[in-house]
Enzyme design. Structure first.
Site, PDB file in Angstrom:
ATOM      1  N   ASP A 166      -2.750   6.146  -3.692  1.00  0.00           N
ATOM      2  CA  ASP A 166      -1.593   5.553  -3.023  1.00  0.00           C
ATOM      3  C   ASP A 166      -0.990   4.491  -3.940  1.00  0.00           C
ATOM      4  O   ASP A 166      -1.381   4.365  -5.109  1.00  0.00           O
ATOM      5  CB  ASP A 166      -2.008   4.962  -1.680  1.00  0.00           C
ATOM      6  CG  ASP A 166      -2.961   3.785  -1.825  1.00  0.00           C
ATOM      7  OD1 ASP A 166      -3.669   3.717  -2.856  1.00  0.00           O
ATOM      8  OD2 ASP A 166      -3.009   2.926  -0.935  1.00  0.00           O
ATOM      9  N   ASP A 211      -6.000   1.965  -4.080  1.00  0.00           N
ATOM     10  CA  ASP A 211      -7.288   1.796  -3.396  1.00  0.00           C
ATOM     11  C   ASP A 211      -7.633   2.986  -2.513  1.00  0.00           C
ATOM     12  O   ASP A 211      -8.701   3.015  -1.901  1.00  0.00           O
ATOM     13  CB  ASP A 211      -7.328   0.490  -2.594  1.00  0.00           C
ATOM     14  CG  ASP A 211      -6.392   0.482  -1.385  1.00  0.00           C
ATOM     15  OD1 ASP A 211      -5.525   1.368  -1.281  1.00  0.00           O
ATOM     16  OD2 ASP A 211      -6.530  -0.431  -0.544  1.00  0.00           O
ATOM     17  N   ASP A 261      -1.137   1.168  -4.231  1.00  0.00           N
ATOM     18  CA  ASP A 261      -1.913   0.085  -4.842  1.00  0.00           C
ATOM     19  C   ASP A 261      -3.277   0.532  -5.343  1.00  0.00           C
ATOM     20  O   ASP A 261      -4.122  -0.295  -5.692  1.00  0.00           O
ATOM     21  CB  ASP A 261      -2.054  -1.110  -3.889  1.00  0.00           C
ATOM     22  CG  ASP A 261      -2.936  -0.816  -2.678  1.00  0.00           C
ATOM     23  OD1 ASP A 261      -2.818   0.293  -2.131  1.00  0.00           O
ATOM     24  OD2 ASP A 261      -3.708  -1.695  -2.274  1.00  0.00           O
ATOM     25  N   SER A 317       0.828  -1.196   0.000  1.00  0.00           N
ATOM     26  CA  SER A 317       0.000   0.000   0.000  1.00  0.00           C
ATOM     27  C   SER A 317       0.874   1.262   0.000  1.00  0.00           C
ATOM     28  O   SER A 317       1.649   1.487  -0.912  1.00  0.00           O
ATOM     29  CB  SER A 317      -0.956  -0.030   1.191  1.00  0.00           C
ATOM     30  OG  SER A 317      -1.889   1.017   1.122  1.00  0.00           O
TER      31      SER A 317
END
Length: 470
Positions: free
Chosen positions: A243, A247, A245, A107
């Site tokens: 961010d 999400d 990834d 993340s």
């Protein structure tokens, strides 16, 4: 080898969402152990013969995916590799095809760390599922150092684009000039063509070959300055980013000011006519003060806790959603939007909130004027050991006056220990301290009727916390 023993010895732990740890601890056998234990923990509940994998742009992610795939082969299941895509794109495709999936991503945390996110065929795993993975004891064969190359499919990328290109008219963003801060986001090859297909004039900004750990809850001063400068240079209607990834959204208005994630979530929920919300305790109280929802349930921080509340809300409401302070939006039920059916996606998503707000006729700053006058600021102390954070919060919880007097604040009117220590002062300002669930960091959130005051509270609280044990 035994999955339980390998995992216990790995120093990899579940945080607020997924298993996280240092890259050096994600050895091939550790990756295989987690993957095998995950599948074994759900195989009696679901029927499937294929598992999906995807990764973010971290240097370590591909090798971790290779090891996960090799481990899964020992269970005689098929593996589909979708390459570098956003986490919600992987989760959406896996749910469409009724199969579990694993996302390799850390993340927003620094690139010397990484992680694994697990999804059952019906969505993100729960905290109970996490314990099942940790307690699973499965024998497997140690992996060789020569891991097979993965063959990439574009199907998940296409399905995710289609989800939103079909939801909006082809001119939904017509006349909008939008900057996309691409950096190393896993969705950077998706966003520009999607926005352009909806009519926007898009300019790509600062694509990076080096991983950039963007934290949408603690936007750096450098990124704040970048947005202001980009807005002045290009006269953007908005700037969009995520961010690592993909999400958690990051959206700036036409003046180059980044919106807080919970503000974006509130706007999105109003636009979707959501009836009931589940949100973490750290979110802005403007949610309740807006009087827009029939019910708002507060949870511990982390998407699994938000998702767990959806089952409770479904018993009484039909339009259900949740979001976090980081902006990640979780759609808990199928709903109708623009006369079309939008299926539930119970995992954090960055595209839905951004597209809905951008598709409005009003500029973003004007949309914000209708919200209650509450502002949240947040930041964190990095390299702050988790045990130190917990000790600090324990001491302050037992004697809140140590915190309020140390910060020169008014006396408190209430405390909330749902997740960390959240102190409400008699003037309705809020200071909230908690250990990060993903990294050795102490996080601080503050809320006030002025952004300047909220920022000052965060700075003062983190300074106090850092000096407390010195």
């Amino acid at each position: 080898m035994d999955t339980k023993i390998i995992i216990e010895q790995s120093d990899i732990a579940f945080g607020t969402s997924g298993a996280r740890g240092l890259v050096t601890n994600f050895t091939p056998d550790v990756c295989a152990a987690f993957s095998i234990a995950f599948i074994k923990s759900i195989e009696t509940k679901f029927s499937f013969n294929t598992v999906a994998l995807a990764i973010d742009n971290r240097p370590s992610s591909y090798a971790i995916a290779q090891a996960c795939a090799e481990g899964l082969k020992q269970l005689n299941v098929n593996v589909i590799y979708y390459g570098v895509i956003p986490t919600p794109a992987l989760a959406y495709k896996a749910m469409l095809d009724d199969m579990p999936c694993i996302m390799v991503t850390g993340s927003h945390i620094p690139f010397d760390r990484n992680g694994l996110k697990f999804y059952r065929p019906d969505g993100e795993i729960t905290k109970i599922d996490e314990q099942s993975i940790l307690s699973a004891s499965v024998e497997f064969i140690t992996l060789s150092q020569d891991l097979a190359e993965l063959c990439e499919s574009q199907a998940a990328r296409s399905a995710y684009i289609q989800r939103y290109s079909e939801l909006f008219n082809s001119d939904a963003l017509a006349g909008k000039k939008i900057g996309i801060y691409e950096h190393s986001s896993a969705g950077r090859d998706i966003y520009k063509p999607l926005f352009e297909s909806l009519g926007a004039n898009v300019i790509s900004l600062e694509r990076s070959d080096v991983f950039v750990p963007i934290d949408t809850e603690a936007v750096s001063d450098e990124d704040r300055e970048k947005a202001l400068n980009w807005s002045k240079e290009h006269s953007f209607d908005a700037i969009f980013s995520t961010d690592g990834d993909g999400d958690r959204p990051l959206l700036a208005d036409e003046k180059g000011h980044w919106l807080s994630g919970d503000t974006l979530g509130l706007l999105t929920s109003q636009l979707l006519n959501i009836e009931a919300l589940a949100v973490p305790v750290s979110c802005n109280t403007a949610i309740e003060k807006s009087n827009s929802f029939k019910q708002v349930t507060r949870t511990k921080i982390g998407s699994p806790y938000v998702i767990a509340e959806f089952n409770e809300l479904k018993a009484h409401f039909t339009r259900i959603a949740g979001f976090e302070a980081n902006g990640g939006y979780l759609l808990g039920s199928d709903i109708e939007v623009n006369g079309k059916r939008l299926t539930a996606l119970p995992t954090r998503d960055a595209l839905l909130p951004a597209l809905l707000v951008l598709a409005q006729n009003k500029c973003i700053s004007n949309q914000l004027l209708a919200l209650p006058n509450r502002f949240v600021a947040s930041d964190r102390l990095q390299n702050f050991p988790t045990d130190k954070s917990r000790e600090l919060i324990s001491v302050l919880t037992q004697n809140v006056e140590v915190l309020t007097s140390g910060l020169g604040l008014q006396v408190h009117s209430a405390i909330d220990t749902t997740d960390g220590l959240r102190v409400t002062l008699i003037n309705d300002e809020i200071v909230h301290l908690r250990p990060s669930g993903n990294a050795p960091e102490l996080r601080c959130y503050a809320e006030a009727s002025s952004l300047t005051v909220a920022k000052k509270l965060v700075v003062a609280a983190l300074k106090f916390s850092n000096e407390y044990y010195i």
